[in-house]
Design a protein around this motif. Structure first.
Motif, PDB file in Angstrom:
ATOM      1  N   ALA A 189       0.814  -1.213   0.000  1.00  0.00           N
ATOM      2  CA  ALA A 189       0.000   0.000   0.000  1.00  0.00           C
ATOM      3  C   ALA A 189       0.847   1.262   0.000  1.00  0.00           C
ATOM      4  O   ALA A 189       0.526   2.253  -0.662  1.00  0.00           O
ATOM      5  N   ARG A 190       1.940   1.254   0.734  1.00  0.00           N
ATOM      6  CA  ARG A 190       2.817   2.425   0.764  1.00  0.00           C
ATOM      7  C   ARG A 190       3.451   2.644  -0.611  1.00  0.00           C
ATOM      8  O   ARG A 190       3.542   3.777  -1.093  1.00  0.00           O
ATOM      9  N   LEU A 198       4.004   9.347  -8.495  1.00  0.00           N
ATOM     10  CA  LEU A 198       4.782   9.445  -9.726  1.00  0.00           C
ATOM     11  C   LEU A 198       3.871   9.609 -10.944  1.00  0.00           C
ATOM     12  O   LEU A 198       4.229  10.293 -11.904  1.00  0.00           O
ATOM     13  N   ALA A 199       2.700   8.986 -10.892  1.00  0.00           N
ATOM     14  CA  ALA A 199       1.745   9.150 -11.994  1.00  0.00           C
ATOM     15  C   ALA A 199       1.276  10.598 -12.090  1.00  0.00           C
ATOM     16  O   ALA A 199       1.075  11.124 -13.194  1.00  0.00           O
ATOM     17  N   ILE A 232       6.716   3.175 -14.103  1.00  0.00           N
ATOM     18  CA  ILE A 232       6.522   3.728 -12.758  1.00  0.00           C
ATOM     19  C   ILE A 232       6.441   2.615 -11.725  1.00  0.00           C
ATOM     20  O   ILE A 232       7.077   2.688 -10.657  1.00  0.00           O
ATOM     21  N   ALA A 233       5.669   1.588 -12.022  1.00  0.00           N
ATOM     22  CA  ALA A 233       5.540   0.484 -11.073  1.00  0.00           C
ATOM     23  C   ALA A 233       6.890  -0.178 -10.819  1.00  0.00           C
ATOM     24  O   ALA A 233       7.238  -0.512  -9.677  1.00  0.00           O
ATOM     25  N   LYS A 234       7.679  -0.361 -11.867  1.00  0.00           N
ATOM     26  CA  LYS A 234       9.004  -0.959 -11.719  1.00  0.00           C
ATOM     27  C   LYS A 234       9.933  -0.042 -10.914  1.00  0.00           C
ATOM     28  O   LYS A 234      10.728  -0.504 -10.080  1.00  0.00           O
ATOM     29  N   SER A 235       9.838   1.259 -11.164  1.00  0.00           N
ATOM     30  CA  SER A 235      10.689   2.213 -10.450  1.00  0.00           C
ATOM     31  C   SER A 235      10.399   2.200  -8.962  1.00  0.00           C
ATOM     32  O   SER A 235      11.315   2.205  -8.131  1.00  0.00           O
ATOM     33  N   VAL A 236       9.132   2.187  -8.617  1.00  0.00           N
ATOM     34  CA  VAL A 236       8.746   2.169  -7.206  1.00  0.00           C
ATOM     35  C   VAL A 236       9.175   0.861  -6.554  1.00  0.00           C
ATOM     36  O   VAL A 236       9.614   0.832  -5.400  1.00  0.00           O
ATOM     37  N   LYS A 237       9.048  -0.212  -7.289  1.00  0.00           N
ATOM     38  CA  LYS A 237       9.453  -1.516  -6.757  1.00  0.00           C
ATOM     39  C   LYS A 237      10.941  -1.514  -6.400  1.00  0.00           C
ATOM     40  O   LYS A 237      11.355  -2.106  -5.389  1.00  0.00           O
ATOM     41  N   ILE A 240      11.762   4.375  -4.818  1.00  0.00           N
ATOM     42  CA  ILE A 240      11.650   5.822  -5.027  1.00  0.00           C
ATOM     43  C   ILE A 240      10.987   6.389  -3.768  1.00  0.00           C
ATOM     44  O   ILE A 240      10.000   5.830  -3.281  1.00  0.00           O
ATOM     45  N   ASN A 241      11.473   7.493  -3.257  1.00  0.00           N
ATOM     46  CA  ASN A 241      10.953   8.025  -1.993  1.00  0.00           C
ATOM     47  C   ASN A 241      10.348   9.418  -2.151  1.00  0.00           C
ATOM     48  O   ASN A 241      10.609  10.128  -3.122  1.00  0.00           O
TER      49      ASN A 241
END
Length: 467
Positions: A189-190, A198-199, A232-237, A240-241
């Motif tokens: 969730a976080r 990011l979106a 974006i999903a890959k970057s967050v995985k 990214i803070n």
């Protein structure tokens, strides 16, 4: 616990938790939560999105998209399937190609907020294929994406001032791609909250320039949003803070979209009212405003046994406005032809396979264009700007009159804004008839039973168009 407690030392804490609520919903939604009617609708949307891409496989823009994707991929190779060709690519390039191709013919959905199917379904399929996820996880991700994306769009619909600058039909779909991909990449969730942030940063400036210029780049925009969702999903995985809770910030996303921000829409009915059920699926490739006239014409010709060569004259009276004219030199883009009602009707009568309506040969065929010019369109007055969210709520009437060479007159009418119940299977078979009848039958059954699939990668032959 609030996700943004790390900012407490600076005194920065947003007063609401809309982004967090959305994030938790997207992560926690399970297949078992979905009513049967929602599952069925989702499978219909998936079927039509894939069918749309396969119908466009021989169109020049589709072939150019494949070339661009292969160049971006530095050749063939990767864990994901390119829709329409079956070649292998990275998830990023496969998502772009699938997004463009599924939107190309305008033969998908028409919701109150635009074409979500050409962003959400490609992003979800690619992520599921890459991650080895099953059909139930895939369908659940599509539903989560629709529910969140629609609500975000509702909350930031443009006010009068922003409408003059453009409409975000290719802007907010990025949230659908992010939610779908994020769920299938197992973001918590976080992290999902972070991905939404990011979106917001990557969402495009609202514009209707492609519509104004009738440019097929419009379809590339949907491919770009599907691609960006994967990235974006890959970057967050990976990590990214400090971009969380952005939907709660009036100075982040909403300020660029509207002066009439309605943040309560973000979570209104979330988990109980499924907005995906409001999705309308088209029967024909082309503008949503043309669907009723095409339906009526098809029904008249079929029921009365009228051959195209027997038609001496045809008139359509409709309250829908804003139709493109038939240019002397032919149509320069698919989008332009898709907004020309007289051309769509002529194509329906004289081009048996709808997937071929937008071949360059037909778009410039002098005889077909002349047939189109002989169809009279009597429409309502154009009011600018026209936006789908308001137009779809209007009521109107469409009357089709066909006169044969023998002087027999046939008429049919219907509500201009009310699509008839859609037999998705019949439309899918129409979309993929250029592949083979055997493929159509096998693919239809497999998609209808997709929840029983343990690994979406096993079904890569369907969007690839090869059994």
């Amino acid at each position: 616990m609030r996700f943004n407690r790390l900012h407490e030392a600076t005194g920065y804490i947003v007063p609401t938790d809309y982004t967090q609520t959305i994030s938790r919903y997207a992560v926690e939604l399970s297949y078992d939560d979905l009513p049967e009617v929602v599952r069925l609708k989702t499978k219909q949307i998936v079927m039509q999105a894939i069918g749309s891409a396969l119908a466009a496989k021989d169109i020049s823009v589709s072939k150019k998209t494949e070339t661009i994707s292969i160049l971006g991929n530095n050749g063939n190779g990767g864990p994901c399937t390119s829709w329409g060709t079956g070649s292998s690519m990275s998830s990023v390039n496969a998502a772009f190609a699938a997004g463009v191709k599924s939107d190309l013919l305008g033969w998908g959905e028409c919701s109150d907020r635009g074409h979500f199917y050409s962003v959400i379904v490609p992003a979800a399929w690619v992520a599921a294929e890459e991650q080895g996820k099953g059909g139930r996880e895939f369908l659940t991700a599509v539903v989560a994406a629709y529910e969140v994306c629609t609500r975000i769009a509702n909350a930031v619909q443009p006010d009068k001032r922003h409408k003059k600058n453009g409409w975000g039909v290719t802007s907010w779909p990025i949230f659908g791609a992010v939610i779908a991909a994020g769920k299938l990449y197992d973001l918590d969730a976080r992290q999902m909250d972070q991905a939404i942030g990011l979106a917001c940063e990557c969402s495009t400036i609202p514009t209707t320039y492609s519509y104004t210029k009738m440019s097929d780049f419009l379809h590339c925009e949907y491919g770009n949003r599907a691609r960006d969702g994967i990235l974006i999903a890959k970057s967050v995985k990976k990590g990214i803070n400090n971009a969380r809770d952005t939907l709660d910030e009036s100075s982040c996303y909403s300020c660029a979209m509207t002066d009439e921000w309605k943040p309560e829409y973000y979570t209104q009915g979330l988990g109980t009212d499924y907005m995906i059920l409001d999705t309308r699926l088209k029967h024909w490739p082309g503008c949503w405003k043309a669907q009723t006239a095409l339906d009526i014409t098809y029904r008249l010709v079929k029921e009365q046994g009228i051959c195209a060569g027997q038609i001496a004259g045809m008139t359509v009276e409709t309250d829908c406005a804003g139709w493109a004219e038939v240019p002397e030199e032919g149509f320069r883009s698919i989008l332009q032809a898709g907004f020309c009602l007289s051309y769509l009707l002529a194509a329906l009568l004289y081009v048996p396979e709808p997937a071929q309506w937008y071949n360059r040969e037909n778009l410039e065929d002098r005889q077909l264009l002349e047939k189109a010019r002989n169809i009279r369109i009597l429409s309502g007055e154009q009011v600018e700007p026209v936006y789908l969210d308001t137009v779809l709520k209007e009521k109107g009437n469409t009357l089709v009159t066909i006169t044969t060479c023998e002087g027999v007159v046939y008429t049919g009418e219907g509500d201009s804004m009310a699509f008839e119940d859609n037999d998705t299977g019949a439309v899918f078979r129409k979309q993929v008839q250029g592949v083979s009848p055997e493929f159509a039958e096998c693919a239809e059954v497999s998609l209808e039973e997709i929840e029983d699939c343990d690994n979406i990668a096993e079904l890569r032959w369907i969007p690839g168009g090869k059994k």
